[in-house]
Enzyme design. Structure first.
Site, mmCIF file in Angstrom:
data_model
loop_
_atom_site.group_PDB
_atom_site.id
_atom_site.type_symbol
_atom_site.label_atom_id
_atom_site.label_comp_id
_atom_site.label_asym_id
_atom_site.label_seq_id
_atom_site.Cartn_x
_atom_site.Cartn_y
_atom_site.Cartn_z
ATOM 1 N N ARG A 1 -5.733 -8.939 -20.582
ATOM 2 C CA ARG A 1 -4.562 -7.644 -20.215
ATOM 3 C C ARG A 1 -4.057 -6.998 -19.845
ATOM 4 O O ARG A 1 -4.582 -6.280 -21.235
ATOM 5 C CB ARG A 1 -3.613 -8.696 -21.659
ATOM 6 C CG ARG A 1 -2.949 -10.369 -21.277
ATOM 7 C CD ARG A 1 -1.946 -10.885 -21.782
ATOM 8 N NE ARG A 1 -1.998 -12.244 -21.311
ATOM 9 C CZ ARG A 1 -1.198 -13.316 -20.997
ATOM 10 N NH1 ARG A 1 0.306 -12.891 -21.246
ATOM 11 N NH2 ARG A 1 -0.994 -14.655 -21.314
ATOM 12 N N GLU B 1 -2.188 -4.612 -21.004
ATOM 13 C CA GLU B 1 -1.435 -4.505 -22.075
ATOM 14 C C GLU B 1 -1.036 -2.946 -21.765
ATOM 15 O O GLU B 1 -1.974 -1.644 -21.784
ATOM 16 C CB GLU B 1 -1.490 -4.562 -23.504
ATOM 17 C CG GLU B 1 -1.654 -6.155 -23.404
ATOM 18 C CD GLU B 1 -0.139 -6.728 -23.928
ATOM 19 O OE1 GLU B 1 0.406 -5.967 -23.772
ATOM 20 O OE2 GLU B 1 0.245 -7.593 -24.527
ATOM 21 N N ARG C 1 -1.855 -4.637 -33.231
ATOM 22 C CA ARG C 1 -2.114 -5.860 -32.834
ATOM 23 C C ARG C 1 -1.864 -6.742 -31.494
ATOM 24 O O ARG C 1 -2.023 -7.607 -31.301
ATOM 25 C CB ARG C 1 -0.615 -6.035 -33.302
ATOM 26 C CG ARG C 1 0.814 -6.386 -32.778
ATOM 27 C CD ARG C 1 2.115 -6.929 -33.333
ATOM 28 N NE ARG C 1 2.791 -6.649 -32.576
ATOM 29 C CZ ARG C 1 4.005 -7.386 -32.887
ATOM 30 N NH1 ARG C 1 4.388 -8.323 -33.749
ATOM 31 N NH2 ARG C 1 5.611 -7.678 -32.237
ATOM 32 N N HIS C 2 -2.822 -5.545 -30.434
ATOM 33 C CA HIS C 2 -2.305 -5.633 -29.100
ATOM 34 C C HIS C 2 -3.889 -5.082 -28.427
ATOM 35 O O HIS C 2 -4.198 -4.164 -29.233
ATOM 36 C CB HIS C 2 -1.656 -5.274 -28.287
ATOM 37 C CG HIS C 2 -0.232 -5.726 -28.479
ATOM 38 N ND1 HIS C 2 0.773 -4.847 -29.753
ATOM 39 C CD2 HIS C 2 -0.013 -6.460 -27.553
ATOM 40 C CE1 HIS C 2 1.733 -5.176 -28.767
ATOM 41 N NE2 HIS C 2 2.285 -6.231 -27.913
ATOM 42 N N GLU D 1 4.038 -13.192 -33.854
ATOM 43 C CA GLU D 1 3.981 -14.396 -33.141
ATOM 44 C C GLU D 1 2.187 -14.525 -33.041
ATOM 45 O O GLU D 1 1.675 -13.512 -32.644
ATOM 46 C CB GLU D 1 4.623 -13.914 -31.591
ATOM 47 C CG GLU D 1 4.182 -14.895 -30.758
ATOM 48 C CD GLU D 1 4.867 -14.529 -29.407
ATOM 49 O OE1 GLU D 1 3.937 -15.693 -28.225
ATOM 50 O OE2 GLU D 1 5.491 -14.132 -28.728
ATOM 51 N N SER E 1 2.173 -18.845 -27.958
ATOM 52 C CA SER E 1 3.464 -19.965 -26.947
ATOM 53 C C SER E 1 3.339 -20.755 -26.385
ATOM 54 O O SER E 1 2.158 -21.534 -26.008
ATOM 55 C CB SER E 1 3.044 -18.468 -26.003
ATOM 56 O OG SER E 1 4.563 -18.378 -25.792
ATOM 57 N N ARG F 1 -5.467 -12.440 -34.056
ATOM 58 C CA ARG F 1 -3.772 -12.719 -34.263
ATOM 59 C C ARG F 1 -3.997 -13.914 -35.984
ATOM 60 O O ARG F 1 -3.486 -13.973 -36.857
ATOM 61 C CB ARG F 1 -2.742 -13.084 -33.590
ATOM 62 C CG ARG F 1 -2.691 -11.913 -32.345
ATOM 63 C CD ARG F 1 -1.261 -11.646 -32.210
ATOM 64 N NE ARG F 1 -0.900 -11.070 -31.062
ATOM 65 C CZ ARG F 1 0.444 -10.042 -30.567
ATOM 66 N NH1 ARG F 1 1.420 -12.029 -31.228
ATOM 67 N NH2 ARG F 1 0.724 -9.142 -30.339
#
Length: 434
Positions: A211, A213, A219-220, A357, A360, A408
């Protein structure tokens, strides 16, 4: 090396050959010690200078730290040694010398900043506490795979080079593929859905996702490990049950099989697997809880996504892993099914650690006409996804699933400050090498 003995297996009375790294040298005058480190631990090698061959002593004590060495000798009991035994050497060979000027200290006596550690990851992982993170990560993946097999899942591998983006939007890495534009896949979502329409029915995958981002935070990542699940004839509540089972299994595997690693990280007294069912809050209940704290500058209203600050506030209120369910349809992806009795509310859910999170998921839209309408509502061209949508005309069962961020999970499990600590060679906006 067929005659090699691991340091942890050396017993008094054994004649052994150990191989590893020169961890430390302690010269006390007439007697000196070389500490050799391998995968299993460390062992002391004793040199009595007056009673040993000068060349043997010189080889053992002049070696630079982190050189690869092979030591042959007899194991003797020594209660004062760190592991209660030591080797009296008959031969020492320097297999591969190390540069005396190391870019970081693998013994951990001198700290290094994270960028320096990542630039020299091979040396960094020689530290006990760093090695422990990746041993635990490996156990997490082993336990997760076993938990999926408990659920009668089939492991699959889906393409990472695709013609269209899974989620749409701008978070895509374009590449040139034999003269045409392609992308690195953001998720196995569409492919795992196609597989539940096959004879496999229930599948999982553990693999990389990519991704672009914009966020550059602790945290990414731009390349991450996604742990994915999808099952035919499941609704969103059953998918949450499966999620809870897998996450608990990961913790239980670490608790049962990583005692030494947890000790190396100083977590032996505080680590435990979650017990009981994870609370399930509706999106509206989550908003109400957050607003009631008064911690945010502005009250959240229906349709707002949860900011990092909002997640922290809610996590502190709940204090354990939990689900947020019944999200507004407008802020969930096109493939998430709405509730039959209210098209404004989706079956989408997130599974949360108190700090962020992790998951998902939701029930997927399995009806062709409604799926195509969902594409159009989100500004996507259904024809670009024809390989996906056409299979929904050939008997696609109701199905549900989720994606869990592997890094994560490890990060929150161990309380790491930066997600890059849970990745051997992170890829972010600044880092493409090593």
């Amino acid at each position: 090396m067929q005659d090699r003995t691991y340091t942890a297996d050396a017993e008094p009375g054994d004649a052994v050959t150990v191989a590893g790294w020169a961890h430390e040298i302690r010269d006390l005058g007439g007697i000196a010690f070389l500490i050799v480190r391998d995968q299993s631990g460390k062992i002391q090698v004793k040199f009595e200078k007056d009673d040993m061959d000068d060349e043997l002593v010189e080889t053992g004590l002049d070696v630079s730290r982190e050189s690869v060495v092979k030591v042959t000798g007899d194991v003797e009991e020594e209660p004062r040694a760190p592991t209660d035994v030591e080797i009296v050497p008959t031969d020492v060979e320097v297999v591969a010398p190390a540069d005396p000027e190391l870019p970081l200290d693998p013994s951990g006596k001198v700290d290094a900043e994270l960028p320096t550690r990542l630039d020299n990851r091979t040396l960094d992982v020689r530290k006990d506490e760093v090695k422990a993170i990746f041993e635990i990560r490996a156990e997490v993946l082993r336990a997760v795979r076993e938990a999926f097999r408990d659920l009668n899942c089939t492991e699959i591998n889906t393409p990472k080079i695709v013609a269209t983006g899974t989620e749409g939007g701008t978070e895509l890495f374009p590449i040139t593929y034999f003269g045409q534009e392609a992308f690195m896949n953001q998720s196995p979502q569409l492919f795992k859905q196609l597989m539940v329409g096959s004879g496999l029915e229930r599948v999982f995958e553990i693999g990389p996702i990519f991704r672009a981002e914009e966020h550059n935070t602790p945290r990414h990542l731009n390349e991450a490990t996604s742990i994915d699940f999808e099952s035919a004839f499941y609704d969103h509540t059953e998918a949450m049950d499966a999620c809870e089972h897998v996450v608990k299994a990961a913790y239980e595997g670490v608790a049962e099989n990583c005692a030494e690693e947890l000790e190396a990280l100083g977590l032996e007294d505080e680590f435990s697997a979650p017990e009981g069912e994870f609370p399930r809050l509706s999106y509206q209940e989550a908003l109400d809880k957050i607003n009631a704290t008064g911690e945010l500058d502005e009250q959240l209203v229906w349709g707002d996504d949860l900011s990092t600050e909002a997640e922290h506030v809610l996590g502190q209120e709940v204090g354990e892993h939990y689900f947020i369910t019944d999200w507004p349809s407008e802020i969930k992806p096109f493939y998430i099914k709405d509730h039959d009795d209210d098209e404004e509310i989706s079956t989408g859910f997130d599974m949360m650690h108190p700090s962020m999170e992790l998951v998902s998921g939701g029930q997927r839209e399995h009806r062709y006409d409604q799926l195509v309408a969902g594409f159009e509502q989100q500004g996507l061209d259904p024809e670009a996804f024809d390989y996906y949508t056409k299979m929904f005309r050939y008997g696609m069962p109701p199905h549900a699933g989720w994606g869990l961020g592997g890094e994560r999970l490890v990060m929150t499990m161990l309380g790491l400050e930066n997600i890059r600590e849970a990745v051997l060679f992170p890829r972010d906006r600044q880092r493409l090498s090593p």
